[in-house]
Design a protein around this motif. Structure first.
Motif, mmCIF file in Angstrom:
data_model
loop_
_atom_site.group_PDB
_atom_site.id
_atom_site.type_symbol
_atom_site.label_atom_id
_atom_site.label_comp_id
_atom_site.label_asym_id
_atom_site.label_seq_id
_atom_site.Cartn_x
_atom_site.Cartn_y
_atom_site.Cartn_z
ATOM 1 N N GLY A 242 -3.546 -1.110 1.036
ATOM 2 C CA GLY A 242 -3.876 -0.942 -0.373
ATOM 3 C C GLY A 242 -3.892 0.518 -0.777
ATOM 4 O O GLY A 242 -3.968 1.429 0.061
ATOM 5 N N SER A 243 -3.825 0.757 -2.062
ATOM 6 C CA SER A 243 -3.848 2.126 -2.594
ATOM 7 C C SER A 243 -4.214 2.062 -4.061
ATOM 8 O O SER A 243 -3.632 1.282 -4.824
ATOM 9 C CB SER A 243 -2.472 2.770 -2.426
ATOM 10 N N GLY B 102 0.843 -1.203 0.000
ATOM 11 C CA GLY B 102 0.000 0.000 0.000
ATOM 12 C C GLY B 102 0.867 1.238 0.000
ATOM 13 O O GLY B 102 2.068 1.173 -0.305
#
Lengths: 646, 189, 95
Positions: B92-93, B29
């Motif tokens: 996450g991203s 992330g």
């Protein structure tokens, strides 16, 4: 550090210039030949015994680029003069005052990990880089593989796979040379410290899914035979003998052909040119000179053909491996063996073959020893003199005496060559650290016809260009010395010579020529050796080429007894000096003369080639002087020993 | 401490480097706080942005610095940092997934895609899904399309485990032309 | 500093004392051995490193010349000929 520097700005309209960088055996020469064909010129880097190859390559749009084939190197951390040249050229970013526009780095796919180490070093420089990846076919054949595109991404430079013989790779490279601005660069140069670069290489190889090749089965099997301790050595000696025999059986007839041709041309000149001295000049000097140059070509071409075959196939390194221990006794290395062996035919190609030695010190030391190997030009002299000295039916046990002495002379030459090389190796240069011996044994490969052709052509061209002038000049000068002052018919009459008797006229001219004057003048020097002035003239004339001694002496002897020159020589007596009336060719004198010919550097062509290969007159002069002195000394010793035995 | 590591360029991001290195079990992330010397580098603004994916660390350098100056230090910091504790990484991203998808489609799988006659571009990415435009031959051929789709999805998920779905754009041609990767210059002939 | 000078300052790991090590020259058999380091840190060791004899790599003896010297080693996908003198600088650990 240099990685902060900018590449030199190009001014003017010189064509773009690229340098080829890579380790020996990576395929650089093959690529260079593909790119430049026969449009390459050779020279030397200034001040060093390192050959420089530069050529022109024509792009699709018909513009030119210049390509320089830098000496092969394993690292930019230089150990030898060759590598120092590479480091200097790359550091300066210029070569011959021309800026380098781009570097083409050749990496061998079969030892990619090590090759990446060199790439990491080259990437410290500011120049644009493209990598040519060679032997990808061999990598696949040996069960390895690599993702070339991933390699490009991981290293930040473009990798172009090029397989010898396949034009597509070279075409890609050619195209990219037309647009250096588009060459990708890495974000930052890789580390160069040992652990840093190892980590970088591991990471790159991993992301390129590199699978290391297995051993080359074909090469292993062949080496199992060719490097077998017993069979390998036997095969090696047989190959070397064959190598040597080919010279005599193939080159010799061609050489005879050339000599016959020029003798015929000489006859034509003599018959058709009315003015006596002019016809002699054309026939004996000019034609003889040109003939004297061309006569070497079959040997050079043939020897280089064989050496190229050996080198291109990979067998040369096996030969060097087998002979390294023996060469080590002279302070040399295995590869010097081939240069010395070639010198047994003729020192000229032998000296040129020293290019295969990476160490400049080794090259010079070998060059200093090579002329002592018994070359084929000495044979006529040996045959004549041994014939005078030893009866044909004398035997030393089972061996014929004549043959045994001949063999002894060969052995003397070989041992002297090794000792001389050892001596020069010891005294040359001031560097403390000797170059350690290491050598890569490449896989057996089929040599490319083009590479061989270029190598042979290059050797012949180089010989013709530089040496022709020297031989021509020497021949003309000697002709002058032997034929001047010119004798008119009146002079001949006064001396009681019949001007229609060509032989007598010739003998008279020689007897009273400038050369004879010189011969008499130097007789104090040669007197201890038992030479009279006529022998001195013969020795002087052999400075052009050794075999000329026989013909000169023959002319002198024929004057005295046209029907049996050998008997004339045997019975020749001193005409002046302390030994008036005594025979000239006593056993001790003949022995002295033989030994003199073993050592003296009488071949101007050899000096010319040495000049060309070392880039300076220093070494040829040293060779001439030391061998001349050694010749005198050894001849005198021989006279003493044989004189004592008689 | 030593680890295999090498830097790769990021298309369209001249101040970014993707460090290919074994990230172990670091979460994937956007990095809020980094371990080791990377932390202060972020705090002082030398590194302006950082992501972690499976097998790489993405770093953006502030515009006033150059990679030739700062690169070696940052490389050492990454090597030390990935094994250290103290990472604070988002779960996450979307931006990261976007970057990874671009790299997969225009770099890692570029040869594979073009050899199947395809021409894929990334339309959009969320925190767990990616929308791709399958242009070229594969748009019409269901078999090719499936092979490509599966391959891309597997590759993406290996790098970004949180990936839930890879979906196709409805129409066969995207509206705006995507910039072509300069990596096409690297292709073999 | 020139690039050559910079590269000349590389330090090739001098091997520390470890069990089960010998020099590459002493490898009697053709069994693979992992390279640990060099007996001294100088230009010759750097050259051996650049030839592929790097710590972490595996090397094996392929054959010896008829008079026992020099020797051929297999390392990193290529075969390199070394004399005993140079080979004894490389410290290896038999596997």
């Amino acid at each position: 550090m240099s990685c902060h520097a900018e590449p030199p700005i190009r001014v003017g309209t010189a064509p773009p210039r690229f340098a080829l960088v890579g380790s020996p055996n990576a395929g650089k020469t093959t690529l260079f030949n593909s790119l430049t064909g026969l449009r390459a010129k050779t020279g030397n880097y200034p001040g060093v015994t390192v050959a420089r190859y530069e050529g022109r390559h024509i792009l699709d749009d018909d513009s030119h680029v210049t390509i320089e084939d830098l000496p092969g190197t394993y690292s930019l951390d230089p150990m030898s003069p060759d590598e120092q040249v590479v480091a200097t050229v790359l550091e300066a970013g210029t070569s011959g005052d021309e800026p380098l526009d781009g570097l083409i780095v050749l990496l061998d796919a079969t030892n990619l990990r090590r090759s990446l180490g060199l790439l990491a070093q080259v990437q410290q420089l500011p120049h644009p880089i493209t990598v040519v990846l060679t032997f990808t076919d061999e990598l696949a054949r040996r069960g390895g593989s690599v993702d070339v595109l991933a390699l490009s991404r991981a290293t930040g430079v473009r990798f172009i796979p090029v397989i010898a013989g396949d034009k597509r790779g070279v075409a890609s490279l050619s195209e990219s040379m037309g647009d250096v601005a588009s060459w990708p660069k890495p974000m930052l140069p890789p580390p160069t410290d040992p652990s840093g670069v190892a980590d970088w290489a591991t990471s790159v190889l991993d992301s390129a899914s590199f699978r290391a090749p297995g051993s080359d089965k074909r090469t292993s099997r062949i080496d199992g035979v060719l490097l077998h301790p017993v069979w390998g050595t036997v095969i090696f000696f047989v190959t070397m003998m064959a190598f040597f025999q080919v010279i005599f059986s193939v080159a010799a007839p061609m050489q005879d052909g050339i000599e016959t041709l020029f003798a015929w041309l000489g006859g034509v000149a003599r018959a058709n040119i009315p003015v006596a001295w002019l016809s002699s000049l054309v026939a004996d000097a000019l034609l003889a000179g040109v003939g004297g140059v061309l006569v070497f070509l079959p040997q050079i071409a043939l020897l280089f053909l064989l050496i190229s075959l050996l080198e291109g196939s990979g067998y040369l390194s096996r030969a060097a491996f087998l002979m390294d221990r023996v060469m080590g006794w002279a302070g040399l290395e295995g590869r010097a063996f081939v240069a010395l062996l070639s010198s047994m035919a003729c020192a000229i190609p032998g000296i040129m073959a020293t290019r295969t030695l990476p160490s400049a010190k080794d090259r010079i030391a070998t060059m200093m020893g090579a002329p002592l190997m018994t070359c084929s030009a000495r044979l006529p002299v040996y045959v004549l003199l041994i014939g005078m000295l030893v009866p044909g039916d004398l035997r030393f046990g089972p061996l014929g005496a004549q043959g045994a002495i001949m063999f002894g002379l060969y052995l003397l030459g070989a041992i002297s060559a090794m000792l001389s090389a050892w001596f020069f190796k010891k005294i040359i240069g001031r560097s403390g650290v000797g170059l350690p011996f290491y050598m890569e044994m490449p896989s057996y490969r089929l040599p490319r016809g083009r590479t061989i052709a270029v190598s042979v052509w290059d050797a012949c061209k180089a010989f013709l260009k530089k040496v022709t002038s020297i031989i021509m000049l020497t021949t003309i000068i000697l002709w002058g010395l032997l034929n001047f002052p010119l004798r008119s018919d009146a002079d001949l009459q006064r001396a009681g010579i019949d001007s229609r008797d060509e032989v007598a006229v010739k003998a008279f001219v020689i007897d009273n020529s400038i050369a004879a004057g010189i011969g008499r003048a130097v007789s104090p020097v040669f007197e201890p050796l038992g030479f009279d002035w006529r022998i001195n003239v013969g020795v002087l004339s052999s400075l052009a080429a050794r075999e000329v001694f026989v013909s000169t002496l023959g002319q002198v002897a024929a004057a005295e007894d046209p029907d049996d020159p050998v008997a004339a020589l045997t019975n020749m007596t001193h005409t002046d000096g302390a030994h008036v009336g005594e025979k000239v060719f006593t056993p001790s004198t003949v022995a002295a003369l033989l030994v003199f010919f073993v050592y003296a550097l009488q071949c101007m062509s050899t000096l010319g080639v040495m000049r060309r290969e070392t880039g300076t007159w220093k070494w040829p002069v040293i060779a001439f002087v030391y061998m001349g002195g050694l010749a005198w000394l050894m001849a005198w010793l021989a006279k003493l020993v044989v004189g004592g035995m008689a | 401490m030593r680890k295999p590591i090498h830097p790769e360029a990021v298309t369209g991001e001249p101040q970014a480097i993707r460090w290919v290195v074994d990230t172990g079990d670091l979460p994937v992330g956007e990095v809020l706080h980094a371990a080791g010397t990377l932390g202060p580098m972020m705090e002082y603004g030398v590194i302006t942005r950082m992501f972690v994916e499976r097998g790489s660390v993405w770093t953006w350098l502030a515009p006033e610095h150059t990679w030739t100056d700062r690169g070696p230090r940052i490389r050492d910091a990454v090597v030390a940092g990935v094994d250290a504790d103290g990472w604070d990484v988002t779960d996450g991203s979307a931006d990261l997934l976007r970057f990874i998808a671009d790299d997969v489609v225009h770099g890692q799988l570029f040869t594979f895609i073009t050899s199947h006659g395809g021409q894929i571009s990334v339309v959009d990415a969320t925190i767990d899904a990616v929308v791709l435009d399958f242009g070229g031959a594969c748009a019409d051929c269901p078999a090719q399309g499936q092979t490509l789709h599966d391959r891309v999805e597997v590759t993406l998920r290996a790098r970004y485990p949180r990936l839930r779905e890879v979906s196709k754009l409805a129409s066969s041609h995207s509206a705006a032309p995507r910039p072509r990767s300069p990596l096409h210059l690297l292709k073999r002939t | 500093m020139t690039l050559a000078e910079h590269l000349g300052q590389r330090q090739c790991v001098a091997a520390g004392g470890r069990a089960k090590t010998c020099s590459l020259a002493e490898l009697g058999c053709d069994c693979p051995a992992k390279i640990i380091g060099f007996t001294s840190d100088d230009q010759i060791s750097r050259r051996l490193f650049d030839l592929g004899f790097a710590p972490g790599q595996v090397a094996a003896l392929v054959r010896r010349a008829p008079m026992r010297d020099p020797m051929v080693f297999n390392v990193g996908g290529s075969e390199i000929v070394l004399r005993k003198r140079e080979a004894s600088r490389i410290v290896v650990e038999q596997q």
